[in-house]
Design a protein around this motif. Structure first.
Motif, mmCIF file in Angstrom:
data_model
loop_
_atom_site.group_PDB
_atom_site.id
_atom_site.type_symbol
_atom_site.label_atom_id
_atom_site.label_comp_id
_atom_site.label_asym_id
_atom_site.label_seq_id
_atom_site.Cartn_x
_atom_site.Cartn_y
_atom_site.Cartn_z
ATOM 1 N N TYR A 91 0.855 -1.189 0.000
ATOM 2 C CA TYR A 91 0.000 0.000 0.000
ATOM 3 C C TYR A 91 0.888 1.234 0.000
ATOM 4 N N GLY A 92 0.286 2.340 -0.358
ATOM 5 C CA GLY A 92 1.021 3.609 -0.356
ATOM 6 C C GLY A 92 0.302 4.586 -1.248
ATOM 7 N N LYS A 93 0.767 5.820 -1.289
ATOM 8 C CA LYS A 93 0.104 6.816 -2.145
ATOM 9 C C LYS A 93 0.630 6.677 -3.566
ATOM 10 N N VAL B 208 4.258 5.250 -4.280
ATOM 11 C CA VAL B 208 4.909 4.521 -3.185
ATOM 12 C C VAL B 208 4.112 3.255 -2.892
ATOM 13 N N ALA B 209 4.800 2.130 -2.725
ATOM 14 C CA ALA B 209 4.142 0.883 -2.305
ATOM 15 C C ALA B 209 4.979 0.263 -1.188
ATOM 16 N N LEU B 210 4.354 0.140 -0.001
ATOM 17 C CA LEU B 210 5.059 -0.398 1.161
ATOM 18 C C LEU B 210 4.479 -1.757 1.515
ATOM 19 N N ALA C 48 -1.799 -0.008 14.084
ATOM 20 C CA ALA C 48 -0.553 0.311 14.795
ATOM 21 C C ALA C 48 0.669 0.217 13.886
ATOM 22 N N ASN C 49 0.613 -0.634 12.872
ATOM 23 C CA ASN C 49 1.767 -0.803 11.978
ATOM 24 C C ASN C 49 1.621 -0.045 10.655
ATOM 25 N N CYS C 50 0.600 0.788 10.585
ATOM 26 C CA CYS C 50 0.291 1.434 9.305
ATOM 27 C C CYS C 50 0.800 2.872 9.259
ATOM 28 N N LEU C 51 1.752 3.126 8.406
ATOM 29 C CA LEU C 51 2.155 4.506 8.125
ATOM 30 C C LEU C 51 1.174 5.015 7.069
ATOM 31 N N PRO C 52 0.395 6.065 7.378
ATOM 32 C CA PRO C 52 -0.668 6.466 6.440
ATOM 33 C C PRO C 52 -0.133 6.807 5.044
ATOM 34 N N THR C 53 -0.933 6.482 4.049
ATOM 35 C CA THR C 53 -0.520 6.848 2.681
ATOM 36 C C THR C 53 -0.370 8.364 2.574
ATOM 37 N N ASP C 54 -1.164 9.078 3.369
ATOM 38 C CA ASP C 54 -1.063 10.540 3.357
ATOM 39 C C ASP C 54 0.339 10.988 3.764
ATOM 40 N N THR C 55 0.914 10.255 4.729
ATOM 41 C CA THR C 55 2.264 10.588 5.183
ATOM 42 C C THR C 55 3.292 10.306 4.086
ATOM 43 N N THR C 56 3.061 9.215 3.346
ATOM 44 C CA THR C 56 4.029 8.906 2.279
ATOM 45 C C THR C 56 3.999 10.008 1.219
ATOM 46 N N ASN D 221 13.150 3.619 8.824
ATOM 47 C CA ASN D 221 12.573 4.366 9.943
ATOM 48 C C ASN D 221 11.244 3.822 10.454
ATOM 49 N N ASN D 222 10.742 2.763 9.846
ATOM 50 C CA ASN D 222 9.453 2.194 10.285
ATOM 51 C C ASN D 222 9.622 0.687 10.428
#
Ligand SMILES: O=c1[nH]c(=O)c2[nH]c(=O)[nH]c2[nH]1
Length: 302
Positions: free
Chosen positions: A10-12, A36-38, A52-60, A90-91
């Motif tokens: 996932y990612g933006k 971005v795809a994480l 808890a483990n999700c860095l928002p796509t908005d942040t990417t 960093n994540n």
């Protein structure tokens, strides 16, 4: 019945970022479309509703813009490497990042006007026209230890108006194609090439490498006397590998942009290979990889 969560990422997608360098009156532009795809430890996000483990796509997306300011965009590849390293290192739950970038290039507008706001000979320092040619592509993948960098281009349209033949092929009861001893060979090149660089040494000069690969592809297309688009494909890939030590593998997708001779007999005219109908579909699609011996190909077969 139990279901299993398979591969996921996932990612933006398609963050459009334009970076202007205003260090002098001769501005510079980098114009990218970044996706971005994480992936990683994301089972809970899908299965339990815990983010808890999700860095928002908005942040990417925000990171793309912030990095464009803070670190600049030296090249699509260097920018993608920087982003991929950042997301993974960093994540903790993020184990892999894939950054896909399209780059649009802008040429300078020239004008004979010599008023003070124009610098240099005839260049306008702040006026650009979007290059109507190919789109550059880059894909950077990082798993915490190794990088994989695949550079490419698409929509590079080329034509040879002679030096192309096609004959001697299989003929069965459905074959109507006439053998051609002097035909037009036209294609819209999609090319991707994998770099041997994987993160250890200093990065190659991505911009220079791109310029040379593009030139070798075009020169091979122009200089190959072709008996098929397949043969031209191999010549193009080989030319790159022969000349660019930093590249291990080239994959090409070459649609055969057919040009059919128009029958002018009904008008009492003879067509001496001069008037063609440019068909847009269907088209032959010739695809192939050329790679160094012993190298395991990494470019996905789309
Ligand atoms: O270069 C070509 N390769 C083919 O495989 C093919 N098939 C076809 O009909 N025309 C062509 N041209």
């Amino acid at each position: 019945m139990a279901h299993v969560l398979g591969q996921n990422q996932y990612g933006k997608a398609e963050t459009r970022v334009v970076r202007i360098y205003r260090d002098s009156t001769r501005h510079e532009i980098k114009d990218l479309n970044v996706s971005v795809a994480l992936s990683g430890d994301l089972d809970d996000v899908h299965l339990t509703g815990s983010n808890a483990n999700c860095l928002p796509t908005d942040t990417t997306k925000n990171t793309v813009y912030a990095f464009a300011k803070e670190h600049g965009i030296e090249s699509a590849e260097a920018f993608g490497i920087h982003l991929a390293r950042h997301f993974v290192d960093n994540n903790e739950p993020i184990h892999r990042a894939r950054i896909r970038i399209e780059e649009y290039t802008w040429d300078r507008i020239r004008t004979p006007d010599s008023s003070a706001r124009f610098i240099g000979s005839e260049e306008v320092g702040h006026s650009f026209v979007r290059n109507g040619g190919e789109i550059r592509t880059a894909q950077i993948t990082y798993d915490g230890s190794r990088f994989e960098v695949i550079t490419g281009l698409k929509e590079l349209t080329v034509m040879n108006s002679t030096n192309s033949e096609f004959w001697g092929y299989i003929k069965d009861k459905y074959t109507t194609l006439k053998e051609a001893y002097d035909r037009i060979l036209a294609t819209q090149v999609t090319a991707r090439w994998a770099h041997s660089w994987s993160g250890e040494e200093t990065q190659p000069n991505w911009e220079r490498s791109y310029t040379h690969v593009r030139r070798h592809l075009l020169e091979a297309f122009a200089e190959t006397y072709s008996y098929s688009l397949q043969q031209t494909l191999h010549a193009m890939g080989s030319r790159v590998l022969n000349n660019r030590a930093e590249i291990d593998e080239v994959r090409l997708e070459l649609p055969n942009k057919h040009h059919f001779l128009v029958d002018l007999e009904p008008f009492g005219l003879k067509n001496n290979n001069e008037v063609y109908f440019a068909a847009d579909r269907p088209y032959g699609l010739i695809e192939g990889t050329v790679h160094r011996e012993g190298v395991v190909p990494v470019i996905p077969v789309a």
